[in-house]
Write an enzyme that holds these catalytic residues in place. Sequence first.
Site, PDB file in Angstrom:
ATOM      1  N   CYS A 198      85.090  15.145  47.884  1.00 38.85           N
ATOM      2  CA  CYS A 198      85.177  15.630  46.502  1.00 38.85           C
ATOM      3  C   CYS A 198      84.145  14.979  45.576  1.00 38.85           C
ATOM      4  O   CYS A 198      83.598  15.641  44.684  1.00 38.85           O
ATOM      5  CB  CYS A 198      86.581  15.450  45.954  1.00 38.85           C
ATOM      6  SG  CYS A 198      87.268  13.794  46.126  1.00 38.85           S
TER       7      CYS A 198
ATOM      8  N   ASP B 220      87.139  21.429  39.285  1.00 37.92           N
ATOM      9  CA  ASP B 220      87.847  20.766  40.375  1.00 37.92           C
ATOM     10  C   ASP B 220      87.266  21.185  41.729  1.00 37.92           C
ATOM     11  O   ASP B 220      87.256  22.369  42.062  1.00 37.92           O
ATOM     12  CB  ASP B 220      89.321  21.151  40.302  1.00 37.92           C
ATOM     13  CG  ASP B 220      90.198  20.312  41.221  1.00 37.92           C
ATOM     14  OD1 ASP B 220      89.646  19.481  41.971  1.00 37.92           O
ATOM     15  OD2 ASP B 220      91.431  20.479  41.183  1.00 37.92           O
TER      16      ASP B 220
ATOM     17  N   HIS C 155      88.584  20.372  44.606  1.00 37.43           N
ATOM     18  CA  HIS C 155      89.649  20.321  45.612  1.00 37.43           C
ATOM     19  C   HIS C 155      90.201  21.712  45.909  1.00 37.43           C
ATOM     20  O   HIS C 155      91.367  22.032  45.644  1.00 37.43           O
ATOM     21  CB  HIS C 155      90.781  19.401  45.140  1.00 37.43           C
ATOM     22  CG  HIS C 155      90.351  17.999  44.905  1.00 37.43           C
ATOM     23  ND1 HIS C 155      89.867  17.552  43.690  1.00 37.43           N
ATOM     24  CD2 HIS C 155      90.308  16.935  45.738  1.00 37.43           C
ATOM     25  CE1 HIS C 155      89.554  16.274  43.786  1.00 37.43           C
ATOM     26  NE2 HIS C 155      89.811  15.876  45.019  1.00 37.43           N
TER      27      HIS C 155
END
Length: 479
Positions: free
Chosen positions: A110, A366, A368
């Site tokens: 990430c 994000d 993820h």
Amino acid sequence: MENKGSDEVETLKTKFLSVWHNVKYSWALKSKTSFSRNSPVFLLGKCYHFKAEDDESVTEACYDASDEDSVTGNAEAFRKDFASRVWLTYREELPPLPSSPLTSDCGWGCMLRAGQMMLAQALTLHFLGRDWTWSEAMSLQPLDAETWTATAARRLVASLEASLQGSPGASDQASPPTHQAHARGSAEEADAHLKEMYHRTLVSWFGDSPSAELGLHRLVGTGLTMGKQAGDWYGPAVVAHILKKAVEEAMDPGLAGVTAYVSQDCTVYSADVIDSHEAPRAGPSSAEGPASPQSERPVSASLPPDGRAVIILIPVRLGGEKTNPDYFNLAKSILSLEYCIGIIGGKPKQACYFVGFQDDSLIYMDPHYCQSFVDVSTSDFPLQSYHCPSPKKMPFSKMDPSCTIGFYSKSAQDYERISQELSKVLQPSTKEKYPAFTFMQGHGRDYDLSAGLTPEKREWPFIRDPRRTVTTTGDFVLL
């Protein structure tokens, strides 16, 4: 024989762990992010107001790509601007990463993805300018759990079968959309076509293949020289140095006009940055892979004959165990600047890319979210999965203190203005004892702060005194 059996067990464990991560991060829940209509929203130097002039009754707006009721004031402009930023997330079914059997970065990559997004924003400023938006940004569909649950189940079955059989699973890559031919009868249409060409080339540099100039494979390969393996946790300071080296080693002629600089010990040395602006880029004039249309460079990317743009990366720590509230206003001031390319950081062990704020909440992208591999070597690869339809928010109080701040400086003259403006922003308040980072005249070597440090140790943003007792947290040393 025992070693061979042990290696097979470890390989099988790695595959099953990868399968679990792929399913875990493929499960996307549809959610709405609430924005206040009464407070401005800042996104990478641009300010948006969601409240219409005649709207006095509604105080909260739920943002969603399909929520037409939220389009008041210039919320639609914000939506298009946000969706135009390049979004880079976990991917699966990749070619094996360097020195590793891994074919996905789910669960560990990430921070690398966040760093890629920040670098992509810098290149967007360089080639397209801050006012550019993607023509198809408003047509993106929101992430929906119902759609992705079935897809995740199919991936699970295929991946498990592949793990047991020792063969790669089938790819669910979407077929590229068809586009109508663009008429180029006017200067506006020709300019739009040129920018779309730059947009596609820029995204291809971040493709998930060994040949992609700024792709995950190159970043992992660079990390190996710093003692980082695929599957390890990468902190924001380490990623800053990985990005710098990746930009410097890029072979595509389209990237010859850009370089990167990483601050030393929370100090930006002006002479070093100016030298980076003025020094000619060494390297071959051509390379394999997606070529940038250098002869048709947009006006926003024009540079002095012998100059380069510099991406300035500043690893900092904004507090001890938690982010010091005294730095919240500093983060807001930085994200309000037009030449800011964002902040990579996030929650502990969960990285994200901060691009703006409203009131006391950060707006972020994000990484993820697991998506399938896309072959960017084709001329018409789909771009939809590289743009996020929905922003997320997080309170400043949850922000991890370890982060890297990024700026884009077009020229030496531009840097002088940036350093002067930031020096004013960085003036410590009565509560703060020290600024988050500083600007100094001269070269870093003039101060001899890093004498005796190996290249690997230069990733630390603070110089250690061996006579003092220290404790480490992430990429930083607390004195």
